[in-house]
Design a protein around this motif. Structure first.
Motif, PDB file in Angstrom:
ATOM      1  N   TRP A  15      13.857  64.439  81.021  1.00  0.00           N
ATOM      2  CA  TRP A  15      13.520  65.012  79.578  1.00  0.00           C
ATOM      3  C   TRP A  15      13.041  63.673  78.688  1.00  0.00           C
ATOM      4  CZ3 TRP A  15      15.298  69.878  77.892  1.00  0.00           C
ATOM      5  CH2 TRP A  15      15.704  70.705  78.926  1.00  0.00           C
ATOM      6  N   TYR A  36       1.399  63.461  74.032  1.00  0.00           N
ATOM      7  CA  TYR A  36       1.912  63.159  72.728  1.00  0.00           C
ATOM      8  C   TYR A  36       1.043  62.168  71.855  1.00  0.00           C
ATOM      9  CZ  TYR A  36       4.962  59.626  75.176  1.00  0.00           C
ATOM     10  OH  TYR A  36       5.458  58.723  75.651  1.00  0.00           O
ATOM     11  N   LEU A  53       9.162  73.206  75.586  1.00  0.00           N
ATOM     12  CA  LEU A  53       9.106  72.437  74.328  1.00  0.00           C
ATOM     13  C   LEU A  53      10.118  73.100  73.312  1.00  0.00           C
ATOM     14  CD1 LEU A  53       7.244  70.560  72.654  1.00  0.00           C
ATOM     15  CD2 LEU A  53       6.130  72.352  72.275  1.00  0.00           C
ATOM     16  N   HIS A 110       2.272  66.964  80.063  1.00  0.00           N
ATOM     17  CA  HIS A 110       2.582  66.669  78.427  1.00  0.00           C
ATOM     18  C   HIS A 110       1.620  65.674  77.983  1.00  0.00           C
ATOM     19  CE1 HIS A 110       6.297  64.089  79.420  1.00  0.00           C
ATOM     20  NE2 HIS A 110       5.240  63.315  78.904  1.00  0.00           N
ATOM     21  N   GLY A 150       3.319  65.553  84.140  1.00  0.00           N
ATOM     22  CA  GLY A 150       4.630  65.590  83.409  1.00  0.00           C
ATOM     23  C   GLY A 150       5.648  64.579  83.562  1.00  0.00           C
ATOM     24  N   LEU A 189       2.990  66.803  69.779  1.00  0.00           N
ATOM     25  CA  LEU A 189       3.387  66.928  71.122  1.00  0.00           C
ATOM     26  C   LEU A 189       2.723  67.990  71.978  1.00  0.00           C
ATOM     27  CD1 LEU A 189       5.799  65.754  69.258  1.00  0.00           C
ATOM     28  CD2 LEU A 189       6.535  64.920  71.459  1.00  0.00           C
ATOM     29  N   ARG A 190       2.345  67.832  73.070  1.00  0.00           N
ATOM     30  CA  ARG A 190       1.964  69.014  73.827  1.00  0.00           C
ATOM     31  C   ARG A 190       2.534  69.177  75.196  1.00  0.00           C
ATOM     32  NH1 ARG A 190      -2.957  67.579  74.294  1.00  0.00           N
ATOM     33  NH2 ARG A 190      -2.921  67.458  76.678  1.00  0.00           N
ATOM     34  N   GLN A 191       3.078  70.463  75.374  1.00  0.00           N
ATOM     35  CA  GLN A 191       3.740  70.635  76.614  1.00  0.00           C
ATOM     36  C   GLN A 191       3.187  71.806  77.352  1.00  0.00           C
ATOM     37  OE1 GLN A 191       6.169  68.717  78.235  1.00  0.00           O
ATOM     38  NE2 GLN A 191       7.809  69.929  78.852  1.00  0.00           N
ATOM     39  N   LEU A 200      10.989  67.403  75.086  1.00  0.00           N
ATOM     40  CA  LEU A 200      10.130  68.113  76.165  1.00  0.00           C
ATOM     41  C   LEU A 200      11.073  67.968  77.400  1.00  0.00           C
ATOM     42  CD1 LEU A 200       8.173  66.843  73.924  1.00  0.00           C
ATOM     43  CD2 LEU A 200       6.729  66.409  75.656  1.00  0.00           C
ATOM     44  N   ASP A 213       7.650  76.794  78.488  1.00  0.00           N
ATOM     45  CA  ASP A 213       6.890  75.480  78.659  1.00  0.00           C
ATOM     46  C   ASP A 213       7.969  74.369  78.447  1.00  0.00           C
ATOM     47  OD1 ASP A 213       4.477  76.302  79.269  1.00  0.00           O
ATOM     48  OD2 ASP A 213       3.715  76.498  77.410  1.00  0.00           O
TER      49      ASP A 213
END
Length: 298
Positions: A23, A60, A98, A58, A19, A35-37, A52, A96
């Motif tokens: 932010w 993206y 997001l 994370h 991560g 985007l994945r968180q 995020l 998470d």
């Protein structure tokens, strides 16, 4: 605070297994991104603000099948006052960190674009030697540039959150699940368990847990944790209760556990969240195209 504008072709992507300490705010103006968180995922199209929170793995990238992704982005320590604006747009119950805010009405896109451009210009306000038309990466140097840029980001966040339509509960949600959610929200500090919640809606614990997870997308206890964190945030925002009393009133067994979970969720300890304090300069973990490794984040 770091601000930039990218227009990336298919194949572009960033992965941060640890991560980030800050932010990440993204505003898409063309193409599509993904985007994945943690365990949550969002697809970003034009007119969507995706946020995020720090401290969660994370990644993206340009969405598979899309030709490109054009977007503004900013890394910073978010002001605690923004959390209530973002909360309705949390993915699921938001454990998470997001948030997908949008789509913002097309009539406001020019104003959003203007806010991001002012933010970029203000971040280099302290005299960075960057041509006015260059939208490359800018690191805000000094408190004046940082605060001016944060004001621009605050405008963008508020504008998006106030104009977009928050996600609604899925249609056809079982009344027993609704009642369990309402029970948790009405008294988050109570010692709820799967068994006690199931008894209140006349289901066996196993049937209740299965139904709740099937309909909501995560377990009752995960939903309870998020409900307690929301309640704790409201107490910190609106009362002078000590952190220990906030923890107890929100259903946490100890102030230590509460502080650890709250920091993981919000990126800042409860006391700093209340006071609006921002951590000192941190370091961005991982790199993006054109960004030197170890770019300082303020």
């Amino acid at each position: 605070m770091v601000v930039g504008h990218f227009d990336e072709d298919a194949g572009y992507g960033v992965n941060r297994p640890q991560g980030s300490d800050s932010w990440l705010f993204t505003w898409t103006t063309g193409g599509r991104g993904r985007l994945r968180q943690g365990g949550s995922e969002a697809r970003a199209g034009a007119g969507e603000l995706v946020v995020l929170a720090p401290g969660v793995p994370h990644a993206y990238a340009v969405e598979p099948g899309a030709r490109h992704w054009r977007f503004w982005w900013a890394h910073c320590q978010a002001r605690p006052s923004w959390t209530p604006w973002l909360r309705p747009y949390a993915t699921g119950d938001g454990p998470d960190g997001l948030y997908t805010v949008g789509p913002v009405p097309a009539a406001l896109h020019d104003r959003m674009e203007g806010a991001w451009r002012r933010m970029h210009a203000d971040a280099r306000w302290a005299g960075a030697d960057i041509p006015a038309g260059d939208l490359g990466i800018v690191v805000a140097q000094g408190s004046a540039a940082r605060e001016l840029a944060l004001c621009g980001l605050e405008e963008a966040v508020l504008l998006a959150a106030a104009s977009a339509r928050p996600p609604t509960s899925p249609p056809g949600l079982d009344d027993r699940v609704r009642r369990a959610q309402a029970r948790m929200a009405a008294d988050p500090g109570a010692p709820h368990t799967v068994r006690s919640l199931a008894a209140e809606v006349a289901l066996s614990p196993s049937r209740f847990a299965h139904l709740f997870t099937e309909q909501v997308g995560h377990s009752p206890m995960r939903s309870l944790l998020e409900t307690r964190l929301r309640h704790a945030a409201r107490l910190l925002e609106g009362t002078d209760l000590s952190v220990e009393r906030v923890a107890s009133a929100s259903g946490f067994a100890s102030a230590f556990h509460f502080s650890r979970v709250f920091r993981a969720r919000h990126g800042t300890p409860p006391g700093a969240y209340r006071d609006g304090m921002r951590p000192a300069i941190t370091v961005l973990k991982g790199t993006s195209k054109g960004a030197p490794k170890g770019t300082p984040i303020q």
